[in-house]
Design an enzyme around this catalytic site. Structure first.
Site, mmCIF file in Angstrom:
data_model
loop_
_atom_site.group_PDB
_atom_site.id
_atom_site.type_symbol
_atom_site.label_atom_id
_atom_site.label_comp_id
_atom_site.label_asym_id
_atom_site.label_seq_id
_atom_site.Cartn_x
_atom_site.Cartn_y
_atom_site.Cartn_z
ATOM 1 N N ASP A 50 -7.655 16.710 -16.699
ATOM 2 C CA ASP A 50 -7.881 15.314 -17.072
ATOM 3 C C ASP A 50 -7.422 15.163 -18.520
ATOM 4 O O ASP A 50 -8.066 15.663 -19.448
ATOM 5 C CB ASP A 50 -9.367 14.968 -16.931
ATOM 6 C CG ASP A 50 -9.663 13.491 -17.216
ATOM 7 O OD1 ASP A 50 -8.858 12.850 -17.918
ATOM 8 O OD2 ASP A 50 -10.695 12.993 -16.746
ATOM 9 N N TYR A 72 -16.681 14.307 -17.774
ATOM 10 C CA TYR A 72 -17.001 12.893 -17.648
ATOM 11 C C TYR A 72 -18.076 12.680 -16.575
ATOM 12 O O TYR A 72 -18.061 13.334 -15.523
ATOM 13 C CB TYR A 72 -15.723 12.127 -17.306
ATOM 14 C CG TYR A 72 -15.934 10.694 -16.884
ATOM 15 C CD1 TYR A 72 -16.647 9.804 -17.678
ATOM 16 C CD2 TYR A 72 -15.410 10.234 -15.675
ATOM 17 C CE1 TYR A 72 -16.836 8.494 -17.286
ATOM 18 C CE2 TYR A 72 -15.594 8.922 -15.275
ATOM 19 C CZ TYR A 72 -16.311 8.056 -16.078
ATOM 20 O OH TYR A 72 -16.499 6.763 -15.684
ATOM 21 N N ARG A 84 0.825 -1.202 0.000
ATOM 22 C CA ARG A 84 0.000 0.000 0.000
ATOM 23 C C ARG A 84 0.863 1.259 0.000
ATOM 24 O O ARG A 84 0.550 2.267 -0.634
ATOM 25 C CB ARG A 84 -0.947 0.022 1.204
ATOM 26 C CG ARG A 84 -1.698 1.353 1.366
ATOM 27 C CD ARG A 84 -2.826 1.282 2.384
ATOM 28 N NE ARG A 84 -2.404 0.738 3.651
ATOM 29 C CZ ARG A 84 -1.726 1.417 4.595
ATOM 30 N NH1 ARG A 84 -1.355 2.669 4.378
ATOM 31 N NH2 ARG A 84 -1.410 0.836 5.741
ATOM 32 N N LYS A 142 -7.651 3.556 -20.013
ATOM 33 C CA LYS A 142 -7.845 3.877 -21.417
ATOM 34 C C LYS A 142 -6.597 3.535 -22.246
ATOM 35 O O LYS A 142 -6.228 2.383 -22.371
ATOM 36 C CB LYS A 142 -8.224 5.346 -21.554
ATOM 37 C CG LYS A 142 -9.314 5.827 -20.582
ATOM 38 C CD LYS A 142 -10.608 5.053 -20.694
ATOM 39 C CE LYS A 142 -11.773 5.733 -19.990
ATOM 40 N NZ LYS A 142 -11.707 5.733 -18.518
#
Length: 442
Positions: free
Chosen positions: A226, A153, A101, A251
């Protein structure tokens, strides 16, 4: 570090157009035309000088990842450390990694490569694009304001409209192409963050990134862009003034529709430390195997994106002249309102576009009758994707809000894959023919 690039030095002509640094280097060096080796002018004996890795173009940076992670075996592929914990030197000493983590060598490789691609000081890999954006909102305190666009988005819209306000943060949506409205929104409150997209999703509006950054910085606010539609392949938000660049690894980064992830890149030690604190404290990290898949995908990202862009150019050219199409949203078309601006701040138009037909039923038939375009959300994979955003990726935005923002239900969005362009065009032509037979021609 195990950076063992054996690529030949490239001609110094590639330095041209790179600003003062490139001009100076081009002046100080000359090319041996016989072998393409860069020679250092003024050095006794004309000793060969290897090309500075900082001057590598993005295709080379993708193929030859720069990392501090050492591998004793010199593997050709990035090593995968699929582990949760790491042994420590002793009970009172800490090694470079202890718990995944907090850090993992495979994640370090991905983060360092993204930082290099973005020309950033640091980059961070998250479990999704939304967890990355959630981390960005953690940089804003209660009583402060986030200014964002009105064409964003659907997941980002939901986060900013339904989650962030719960902790006392004000969110203001504004048309990012109306600079007076943007300035008023930034100056009219305690604005500490501006979040935007360019091109926007799904209407592909082009936003003047530098102009918005200048407005935000006048107020002392941070800017997050973004960059998922463009990626570092075609656009560099940090170079345009942004403080943070966000890219969805789901993506084009991973590129094969088999990873969910997000990436943040930034400059400045203090900002990097703040982002890392929340990534670690809230467990927002991307797992080792997903990092490894993203690293694999990065190697072919430019090849894929260039092919996908070629396909998009062919399809949009056909759509632009079709009588049933009212409007095509794609910055690669000269008729597009944002074409000129986009050409100044990006090196490519990408492979995402949308169009309207003025008839929801007609659009629905087109989407459903394609054979090579998979009906699904997201974009950037090797397979072409098609959707009706208002019923899929942007369905979480209330209908009345979508209408007010100019997001029509008949809007079709396509993400071009790497298939043959003629096959994709024939597929789209077939779907239009079926829709015309059922609904009627224009």
């Amino acid at each position: 570090p195990v950076a063992r690039s054996r690529a030949s030095a490239a001609p110094t002509a590639r330095n041209r157009g790179r600003g003062a640094r490139g001009i100076a280097r081009a002046r100080d060096r000359r090319e041996d035309a016989r072998g393409g080796v860069v020679m250092s002018a003024g050095t006794s004996g004309d000793e060969p000088v290897a090309r500075d890795p900082k001057d590598y173009k993005i295709a080379t940076k993708l193929a030859h990842a720069k990392t501090s992670v050492t591998d004793p075996y010199g593997a050709s592929a990035p090593p995968l450390y699929q582990t949760a914990t790491f042994a420590q030197p002793s009970a009172t000493e800490n090694g470079p990694y202890d718990y995944t983590r907090s850090g993992n060598p495979t994640r370090t490789q991905l983060e360092e490569q993204m930082a290099n691609l973005e020309c950033a000081d640091r980059a961070f890999a998250f479990s999704s694009g939304m967890s990355a954006l959630m981390c960005v909102t953690r940089l804003v305190n209660a009583g402060e304001r986030i200014v964002t666009g009105d064409d964003i988005y659907g997941g980002t819209s939901r986060l900013l409209a339904q989650v962030v306000p719960k902790v006392g943060i004000e969110v203001v949506n504004v048309d990012m192409n109306d600079h007076d409205a943007v300035r008023a929104a930034i100056q009219g409150g305690n604005t500490t963050m501006v979040m935007m997209e360019s091109p926007t999703n799904p209407r592909l509006q082009v936003i003047d990134i530098k102009a918005i950054c200048d407005m935000a910085h006048e107020k002392g606010a941070l800017v997050c862009v973004d960059n998922s539609i463009m990626c570092p392949t075609f656009q560099a938000p940090l170079a345009l003034g942004a403080d943070i660049s966000m890219t969805s690894a789901t993506k084009f980064i991973a590129g094969h529709s088999d990873v969910t992830g997000g990436l943040l890149a930034c400059n400045g030690e203090e900002l990097g430390n703040r982002i890392y604190f929340h990534q670690n404290a809230e467990g927002l990290h991307l797992g080792p195997f997903d990092c490894w898949l993203a690293l694999r995908g990065l190697k072919t990202m430019q090849l894929r994106m260039e092919r996908q862009q070629e396909n998009a150019m062919k399809l949009t050219a056909w759509l632009e002249s079709h009588p049933r199409v009212n409007k095509v949203n794609y910055p690669g078309l000269k008729a597009n309102v944002g074409h000129e601006l986009h050409s100044k701040q990006a090196s490519g138009a990408g492979s995402i576009f949308s169009f309207t037909t003025g008839d929801v039923e007609f659009s629905k038939i087109v989407v459903e009758e394609t054979k090579l375009h998979k009906i699904t959300v997201s974009f950037g994979g090797t397979t072409s994707l098609i959707s009706l955003p208002c019923f899929m990726s942007h369905a979480s935005i209330p209908a009345e809000v979508r209408a007010a923002r100019g997001l029509p239900d008949d809007l079709v969005r396509i993400s071009c894959g790497i298939e043959d362009a003629d096959d994709l065009l024939a597929d789209l032509q077939y779907a239009f023919a079926v829709a015309e037979k059922r609904v009627g021609k224009a």
